[in-house]
Design a protein around this motif. Sequence first.
Motif, PDB file in Angstrom:
ATOM      1  N   ASP A   1     -40.294  59.908 -29.670  1.00  0.00           N
ATOM      2  CA  ASP A   1     -39.256  60.836 -29.208  1.00  0.00           C
ATOM      3  C   ASP A   1     -39.833  62.205 -28.844  1.00  0.00           C
ATOM      4  O   ASP A   1     -39.470  62.798 -27.821  1.00  0.00           O
ATOM      5  N   GLY A   2     -40.765  62.706 -29.674  1.00  0.00           N
ATOM      6  CA  GLY A   2     -41.324  64.039 -29.417  1.00  0.00           C
ATOM      7  C   GLY A   2     -42.106  64.064 -28.112  1.00  0.00           C
ATOM      8  O   GLY A   2     -41.947  64.979 -27.287  1.00  0.00           O
TER       9      GLY A   2
ATOM     10  N   GLY B   1     -38.733  63.064 -34.934  1.00  0.00           N
ATOM     11  CA  GLY B   1     -39.725  64.112 -35.151  1.00  0.00           C
ATOM     12  C   GLY B   1     -41.140  63.722 -34.802  1.00  0.00           C
ATOM     13  O   GLY B   1     -41.413  62.612 -34.343  1.00  0.00           O
ATOM     14  N   TYR B   2     -42.040  64.682 -35.014  1.00  0.00           N
ATOM     15  CA  TYR B   2     -43.467  64.510 -34.771  1.00  0.00           C
ATOM     16  C   TYR B   2     -44.077  63.881 -36.023  1.00  0.00           C
ATOM     17  O   TYR B   2     -44.726  64.552 -36.820  1.00  0.00           O
ATOM     18  N   VAL B   3     -43.875  62.562 -36.192  1.00  0.00           N
ATOM     19  CA  VAL B   3     -44.226  61.954 -37.475  1.00  0.00           C
ATOM     20  C   VAL B   3     -45.735  62.014 -37.744  1.00  0.00           C
ATOM     21  O   VAL B   3     -46.162  62.263 -38.869  1.00  0.00           O
TER      22      VAL B   3
ATOM     23  N   ASN C   1     -37.836  58.423 -34.217  1.00  0.00           N
ATOM     24  CA  ASN C   1     -38.009  58.629 -35.670  1.00  0.00           C
ATOM     25  C   ASN C   1     -37.735  60.087 -36.028  1.00  0.00           C
ATOM     26  O   ASN C   1     -38.196  60.581 -37.047  1.00  0.00           O
TER      27      ASN C   1
ATOM     28  N   ILE D   1     -39.404  55.370 -29.392  1.00  0.00           N
ATOM     29  CA  ILE D   1     -39.316  55.297 -30.849  1.00  0.00           C
ATOM     30  C   ILE D   1     -38.686  56.581 -31.369  1.00  0.00           C
ATOM     31  O   ILE D   1     -39.315  57.644 -31.386  1.00  0.00           O
TER      32      ILE D   1
HETATM   33 MG    MG Z   1     -41.458  60.820 -33.326  1.00  0.00          MG
END
Ligand code: MG
Length: 560
Positions: free
Chosen positions: A438-439, A467-469, A465, A463
């Motif tokens: 997503d980021g 945020g910047y996982v 999730n 994907i």
């Molecule tokens: Mg992400």
Amino acid sequence: MTKTYTVGNYLSERLGQIGLKHHFAVAGDFNLVLLDQLLEEGSTKQIYSCNELNCGYTAEGYARANGAAAMVITFNVGALSAINAIGSAYAESQPVIFISGGPNTNDQGAGHILHHTIGTTDYGYQAEMVRHVTCATEILRSAENAPAQIDNAIRTALRLRKPAYIEVPCNLAAAPCTRPGPVSGLLAETTPDKVSLDAAIKAACTFIETRKNVAILVGSRVRTLGSLEPVVALAERIGCAVTVMAGAKSFFPENHPSFRGVYWGEVSTNGAQDVIEKADGVICLAPIFNDYATVGWQSQPDAKNMLLADLNEVTVDGQSFTGFHLGAFIAALSEKAPRRTASVESTKLLPEVIPGSAPEAPLTNDEMARQINGLLDSKTTLTAETGDSWFNAIRMTLPGGARVETEMQWGSIGWSVPASLGTAYAEPDRQHVLMVGDGSFQLTAQEVAQMVRYEIPVIIFLINNRGYVIEIKIHDGPYNYIKNWDYAGLIKAFNAEDGHGLGLHARTGAELADAISKAKANKKGPTLIECSIATEDCTDTLVRWGKKVAAANGRPPHVS
Ligand code: MG
Ligand code: DPX
């Protein structure tokens, strides 16, 4: 009356001659006449991008699949946005011909202040900035010299597998010009220096002979060979185990009996770590041992056990050899190398199993990766964005012929959306699958609109999730959490009145399976499948790797 042949026509014809079928462009008043000339000559199709950064990444992706690419943008406001993508092409060794419209030749040095510039009157600064990320930088000064300058830029880019820059002043694009001769002078490889090559082969054969346990490690710049065959031939000649680096995933057929997985230190797959770390002779083909690849400087074959075959230099047992290209070295070694089969005989390819979950259970990272892996066939190109998508792609088992594209040296988020579009333009007969977080998606999302416009059926796994996982795992803070979007809903906006894109949600395994079957049926545009997973749900390899990279980043300064 026959039409005048122009500088722009010359450039256009050359682009066609080197095997391009498309060039990528964003219009601006410094390049409009040039775009007309390219259209008129017509050797390559003109394809438009939403912005110059995306244009550059599309070209970079196209070059990966096609061997080279070209892009045309306008002065300063366009070119400066594109520099990030040209940096990518440099880092990833892709010959992108970076063509910028430029000021009228009468304005150079005349003290005139031009629009779209920083308001000073020396217009050489764009080329100066670009010089660091290109291997040849040509500002055309006259129609007479244009052919030599264009040819020099293209020839250098193709030889060095790096981007090259051509600035075409707006009043030269339609200036009369001579026609191009045969293209062979631009394509011919330099003749290898036989003395140096023979000596390198002799040293390499001694290296192999005097080691008990030899293995091959394939690096990402092997992509520049344009084919896997030379490496397969070398592996079969020696009969040894072959592992690939993470950035070289898919650069050796995974269904080959010598394949032993991805070597990435402690986050290796299939038992590759043992193969490489127990070998007393590792033949490294065009590797990049950066901090990411070495898991924060922890894992790299011991220098005394390494034969390092780079694109233009071979180093073995304390001696280095130049004057030939990697391709020539591999070809020659494949005819002379002794057999060393211990590493194949003493090891097995350990299977990687991605666990699944019940169809109605909330979607997990594992279930998503498992289903995407199932979609890959021998004609698939999987583009995996920086983020956990890297680690998901790395653990997948690939059928022979499947290809993975990552950007592990440059690692600029947003690259993958336009890059996957580029690979899809270049190879319309393959299935193009994209995994993007997503980021990353938020940087270049609008390029999906070009997939809609040109009816390019990329299957996008977005994907979500929240945020910047990968960053959360490396170094957490509030800056790693992003505004949520209705990603699947974007497709409706991009379709507007005439598009055929499909936006779907997957919150369970069953929904994902259904979405994948709809995506396969949609041939008239992209399908974006928004996969919702929990923020804390990621590969364990990402967590282990992230900790080591964070430790390397956090080393205190040396005190002298
Ligand atoms: Mg992400
Ligand atoms: C950043 C990265 O959502 O993926 O799997 O959730 O991590 P994951 P996302 O796409 O997030 C990506 C994010 C912010 N890197 O985790 S890898 C720093 C960065 C970069 N490139 C540019 N800016 C910042 N790599 C252009």
